[in-house]
Design an enzyme around this catalytic site. Structure first.
Site, PDB file in Angstrom:
ATOM      1  N   GLY A  63      15.363 -11.908 -18.935  1.00 13.02           N
ATOM      2  CA  GLY A  63      15.991 -10.636 -18.341  1.00 13.02           C
ATOM      3  C   GLY A  63      15.336  -9.598 -17.626  1.00 13.02           C
ATOM      4  N   CYS A  64      15.811  -8.527 -17.556  1.00 14.05           N
ATOM      5  CA  CYS A  64      15.273  -7.512 -16.931  1.00 14.05           C
ATOM      6  C   CYS A  64      13.970  -7.038 -17.553  1.00 14.05           C
ATOM      7  CB  CYS A  64      16.242  -6.109 -16.902  1.00 14.05           C
ATOM      8  SG  CYS A  64      15.645  -4.784 -16.128  1.00 14.05           S
ATOM      9  N   PHE A  65      12.816  -6.749 -16.731  1.00  7.75           N
ATOM     10  CA  PHE A  65      11.585  -6.466 -17.195  1.00  7.75           C
ATOM     11  C   PHE A  65      11.710  -5.166 -17.932  1.00  7.75           C
ATOM     12  CE2 PHE A  65       9.710  -6.660 -12.744  1.00  7.75           C
ATOM     13  CZ  PHE A  65      10.763  -5.373 -12.396  1.00  7.75           C
ATOM     14  N   CYS A  91      19.989  -3.994 -13.593  1.00  3.29           N
ATOM     15  CA  CYS A  91      18.615  -3.936 -12.998  1.00  3.29           C
ATOM     16  C   CYS A  91      18.290  -3.813 -11.676  1.00  3.29           C
ATOM     17  CB  CYS A  91      17.864  -4.968 -13.876  1.00  3.29           C
ATOM     18  SG  CYS A  91      15.767  -4.696 -13.801  1.00  3.29           S
TER      19      CYS A  91
END
Length: 218
Positions: free
Chosen positions: A49-51, A19
């Site tokens: 985690g990754c948005f 990300c």
């Protein structure tokens, strides 16, 4: 032996995808449609985690009107994508979930949160690691905190053997991320990370909770 090289190549390629490794130049620029909350709208905040992944997951849920990517949980004012990447701001990539409580409960959103990532991972969700990717369930009042605490207690007993690493934090301030991060997965279907990580994570969630999806998707 002939299978080792392809497998190694794939593994290395996935490790290089993250990300944080995104370059703004890769993004297809499109304006996000103006969203106006209704009088029934409430907001919940989650980090897992990754948005890009988290936003897409919550937007697939019935009763969720909008999900916005941003930063929360830290002490630095006005964080940016670049600054949180240092891991020194205290913030985690976070998604603000705008929802209609008449259609979906906070308790169900907590179920979505825990059911769409590994809450036992400390500081990260594969393939992204660092405090900016840690798992956080934010609460705005005592009732929300109780729902989160009870969910953790149950999951620790029934599934995770006391290993849940999710932080339970009172929400104070949410900073919206840069515009090019909003609806990233939808706007960039061919981006490497989206294809390798985001879409598979979304599809895994959909197969696990078909009854929660908009339009009765299966």
């Amino acid at each position: 032996m002939k299978f080792i090289k392809p497998f190694f190549t794939i593994a290395v390629s996935l490790l290089l995808i993250s990300c944080l490794g995104f370059s703004k130049k890769e993004e297809t620029m499109k304006e996000k449609a103006l969203y106006i909350p209704t009088e029934n709208t409430e907001i919940a905040y989650f980090a897992s985690g990754c948005f890009w992944c988290v936003e897409a997951i919550f937007e697939s849920v019935t009763g969720v009107e909008e999900a916005v990517s941003g930063y929360a949980g830290g002490q630095t004012k006005n964080p940016t994508y670049k600054s949180i990447g240092t891991g020194k701001t205290g913030h985690s990539e976070t998604v603000a979930v705008y929802y209609n409580p008449k259609k979906v409960s906070f308790e169900t959103l907590v179920t979505v949160f825990f059911g769409s990532h590994d809450p036992t991972t400390v500081n990260g969700q594969h393939p992204d690691y660092g405090s900016q990717y840690r798992s956080i369930a934010f609460y705005s009042n005592a009732a929300e905190k109780q729902i989160i605490d009870e969910a953790i207690a149950k999951l620790n007993t029934e599934m995770y053997s006391g290993k849940i690493a999710t932080e339970v934090t009172k929400h104070t301030k949410f900073y919206k991320a840069e515009e090019y991060h909003q609806d990233f997965e939808r706007k960039n279907p061919n981006q490497g990370y989206v294809k390798a990580v985001s879409v598979p994570r979304l599809n895994k969630f959909k197969s696990k909770f078909p009854e929660l999806l908009k339009g009765g998707e299966h």
